[in-house]
Design a protein around this motif. Sequence first.
Motif, PDB file in Angstrom:
ATOM      1  N   ARG A   1     -10.621   1.512   3.641  1.00  0.00           N
ATOM      2  CA  ARG A   1      -9.839   1.206   2.448  1.00  0.00           C
ATOM      3  C   ARG A   1      -9.030   2.441   2.076  1.00  0.00           C
ATOM      4  NH1 ARG A   1      -9.443   1.538  -2.830  1.00  0.00           N
ATOM      5  NH2 ARG A   1      -9.105  -0.272  -4.124  1.00  0.00           N
ATOM      6  N   ILE A   2      -7.823   2.213   1.580  1.00  0.00           N
ATOM      7  CA  ILE A   2      -6.982   3.297   1.090  1.00  0.00           C
ATOM      8  C   ILE A   2      -6.537   2.886  -0.308  1.00  0.00           C
ATOM      9  CG2 ILE A   2      -4.846   4.602   1.408  1.00  0.00           C
ATOM     10  CD1 ILE A   2      -5.065   3.987   4.416  1.00  0.00           C
ATOM     11  N   PRO A   3      -6.836   3.701  -1.319  1.00  0.00           N
ATOM     12  CA  PRO A   3      -6.429   3.346  -2.682  1.00  0.00           C
ATOM     13  C   PRO A   3      -4.919   3.090  -2.765  1.00  0.00           C
ATOM     14  CG  PRO A   3      -7.903   5.225  -2.721  1.00  0.00           C
ATOM     15  CD  PRO A   3      -7.561   4.965  -1.274  1.00  0.00           C
ATOM     16  N   GLY A   4      -4.553   1.988  -3.392  1.00  0.00           N
ATOM     17  CA  GLY A   4      -3.153   1.630  -3.568  1.00  0.00           C
ATOM     18  C   GLY A   4      -2.584   0.769  -2.463  1.00  0.00           C
ATOM     19  N   ILE A   5      -3.238   0.733  -1.316  1.00  0.00           N
ATOM     20  CA  ILE A   5      -2.771  -0.115  -0.217  1.00  0.00           C
ATOM     21  C   ILE A   5      -3.385  -1.497  -0.428  1.00  0.00           C
ATOM     22  CG2 ILE A   5      -2.707  -0.463   2.286  1.00  0.00           C
ATOM     23  CD1 ILE A   5      -1.073   1.935   1.332  1.00  0.00           C
ATOM     24  N   GLU A   6      -2.588  -2.365  -1.044  1.00  0.00           N
ATOM     25  CA  GLU A   6      -3.052  -3.716  -1.384  1.00  0.00           C
ATOM     26  C   GLU A   6      -1.862  -4.675  -1.358  1.00  0.00           C
ATOM     27  OE1 GLU A   6      -3.021  -2.766  -6.140  1.00  0.00           O
ATOM     28  OE2 GLU A   6      -4.813  -2.351  -4.979  1.00  0.00           O
ATOM     29  N   PRO A   7      -2.107  -5.966  -1.130  1.00  0.00           N
ATOM     30  CA  PRO A   7      -1.009  -6.933  -1.067  1.00  0.00           C
ATOM     31  C   PRO A   7      -0.175  -6.928  -2.345  1.00  0.00           C
ATOM     32  CG  PRO A   7      -3.037  -7.915  -0.271  1.00  0.00           C
ATOM     33  CD  PRO A   7      -3.401  -6.575  -0.856  1.00  0.00           C
ATOM     34  N   GLY A   8       1.143  -7.046  -2.169  1.00  0.00           N
ATOM     35  CA  GLY A   8       2.066  -7.079  -3.296  1.00  0.00           C
ATOM     36  C   GLY A   8       2.597  -5.722  -3.706  1.00  0.00           C
ATOM     37  N   ARG A   9       2.051  -4.671  -3.145  1.00  0.00           N
ATOM     38  CA  ARG A   9       2.449  -3.309  -3.512  1.00  0.00           C
ATOM     39  C   ARG A   9       3.707  -2.887  -2.765  1.00  0.00           C
ATOM     40  NH1 ARG A   9      -0.448   0.831  -6.373  1.00  0.00           N
ATOM     41  NH2 ARG A   9       1.287   2.170  -6.933  1.00  0.00           N
ATOM     42  N   SER A  10       4.648  -2.257  -3.455  1.00  0.00           N
ATOM     43  CA  SER A  10       5.857  -1.728  -2.813  1.00  0.00           C
ATOM     44  C   SER A  10       5.540  -0.360  -2.222  1.00  0.00           C
ATOM     45  CB  SER A  10       6.987  -1.606  -3.828  1.00  0.00           C
ATOM     46  OG  SER A  10       7.370  -2.883  -4.278  1.00  0.00           O
ATOM     47  N   ILE A  11       6.111  -0.098  -1.046  1.00  0.00           N
ATOM     48  CA  ILE A  11       5.757   1.107  -0.310  1.00  0.00           C
ATOM     49  C   ILE A  11       6.928   1.550   0.564  1.00  0.00           C
ATOM     50  CG2 ILE A  11       4.752  -0.243   1.581  1.00  0.00           C
ATOM     51  CD1 ILE A  11       2.603   1.904   1.879  1.00  0.00           C
ATOM     52  N   THR A  12       7.017   2.852   0.792  1.00  0.00           N
ATOM     53  CA  THR A  12       7.940   3.420   1.768  1.00  0.00           C
ATOM     54  C   THR A  12       7.084   4.145   2.791  1.00  0.00           C
ATOM     55  OG1 THR A  12       9.691   3.696   0.124  1.00  0.00           O
ATOM     56  CG2 THR A  12       9.851   5.045   2.109  1.00  0.00           C
ATOM     57  N   VAL A  13       7.338   3.879   4.070  1.00  0.00           N
ATOM     58  CA  VAL A  13       6.545   4.499   5.133  1.00  0.00           C
ATOM     59  C   VAL A  13       7.454   5.227   6.111  1.00  0.00           C
ATOM     60  CG1 VAL A  13       4.696   2.803   4.985  1.00  0.00           C
ATOM     61  CG2 VAL A  13       6.531   2.447   6.612  1.00  0.00           C
ATOM     62  N   ARG A  14       6.870   6.223   6.779  1.00  0.00           N
ATOM     63  CA  ARG A  14       7.583   6.976   7.803  1.00  0.00           C
ATOM     64  C   ARG A  14       6.658   7.108   9.005  1.00  0.00           C
ATOM     65  NH1 ARG A  14       8.679  12.181   5.578  1.00  0.00           N
ATOM     66  NH2 ARG A  14      10.449  11.207   4.574  1.00  0.00           N
ATOM     67  N   GLY A  15       7.218   6.901  10.190  1.00  0.00           N
ATOM     68  CA  GLY A  15       6.424   7.044  11.406  1.00  0.00           C
ATOM     69  C   GLY A  15       7.206   6.635  12.634  1.00  0.00           C
ATOM     70  N   ARG A  16       6.532   6.685  13.783  1.00  0.00           N
ATOM     71  CA  ARG A  16       7.158   6.337  15.062  1.00  0.00           C
ATOM     72  C   ARG A  16       6.750   4.918  15.443  1.00  0.00           C
ATOM     73  NH1 ARG A  16       9.860   9.452  18.100  1.00  0.00           N
ATOM     74  NH2 ARG A  16       8.996  11.328  17.174  1.00  0.00           N
ATOM     75  N   ILE A  17       7.728   4.127  15.869  1.00  0.00           N
ATOM     76  CA  ILE A  17       7.499   2.725  16.202  1.00  0.00           C
ATOM     77  C   ILE A  17       6.777   2.601  17.543  1.00  0.00           C
ATOM     78  CG2 ILE A  17       8.594   0.488  16.700  1.00  0.00           C
ATOM     79  CD1 ILE A  17       8.771   1.319  13.779  1.00  0.00           C
ATOM     80  N   ALA A  18       5.716   1.806  17.542  1.00  0.00           N
ATOM     81  CA  ALA A  18       4.969   1.460  18.749  1.00  0.00           C
ATOM     82  C   ALA A  18       4.910  -0.073  18.798  1.00  0.00           C
ATOM     83  CB  ALA A  18       3.561   2.048  18.686  1.00  0.00           C
ATOM     84  N   LYS A  19       4.314  -0.604  19.824  1.00  0.00           N
ATOM     85  CA  LYS A  19       4.113  -2.048  19.915  1.00  0.00           C
ATOM     86  C   LYS A  19       2.620  -2.347  19.799  1.00  0.00           C
ATOM     87  CE  LYS A  19       8.201  -3.821  20.799  1.00  0.00           C
ATOM     88  NZ  LYS A  19       8.860  -4.741  19.930  1.00  0.00           N
ATOM     89  N   ARG A  20       2.293  -3.366  19.018  1.00  0.00           N
ATOM     90  CA  ARG A  20       0.914  -3.839  18.904  1.00  0.00           C
ATOM     91  C   ARG A  20       0.963  -5.348  19.032  1.00  0.00           C
ATOM     92  NH1 ARG A  20      -3.652  -3.121  14.190  1.00  0.00           N
ATOM     93  NH2 ARG A  20      -5.255  -4.125  15.413  1.00  0.00           N
TER      94      ARG A  20
END
Length: 125
Positions: free
Chosen positions: A90-109
């Motif tokens: 669990r990560i505090p604040g990471i929940e459905p409906g929450r607005s977020i900006t992320v940074r990282g390198r794209i991979a395939k899953r």
Amino acid sequence: MTEVQSKGFLSRLVHRITTDADDLDAEELENVSAQTGTCKCSNLATGEEVVVSGRLRSVLYTPSERAPALTAELFDGSGSLRLVWLGQRRIPGIEPGRSITVRGRIAKREGEPAVYNPWYELTSG
């Protein structure tokens, strides 16, 4: 300026009344993405480093003996991006409906774009 924004008040009102709520939400998220200058999920290429803004649609913890993971789906109006935090329950604040900006390198899953252990910032939206 989008096609709807360039029209008059009456045209915008008719558009809002006759358009599905999910489509309006997607348009709004795309506009926010364009205003902040972040990448669109529909334009992501494997291996590139990106900054993406959107709203979390779902968050799922997957227990595993090898590598437990917290997985979230970020939607920006144009498409989705999987966010995967390895070793997290669990990560505090990471929940459905929450607005977020992320940074990282794209991979395939499983054939879909994903970012593993992204840097993130919770935003108001």
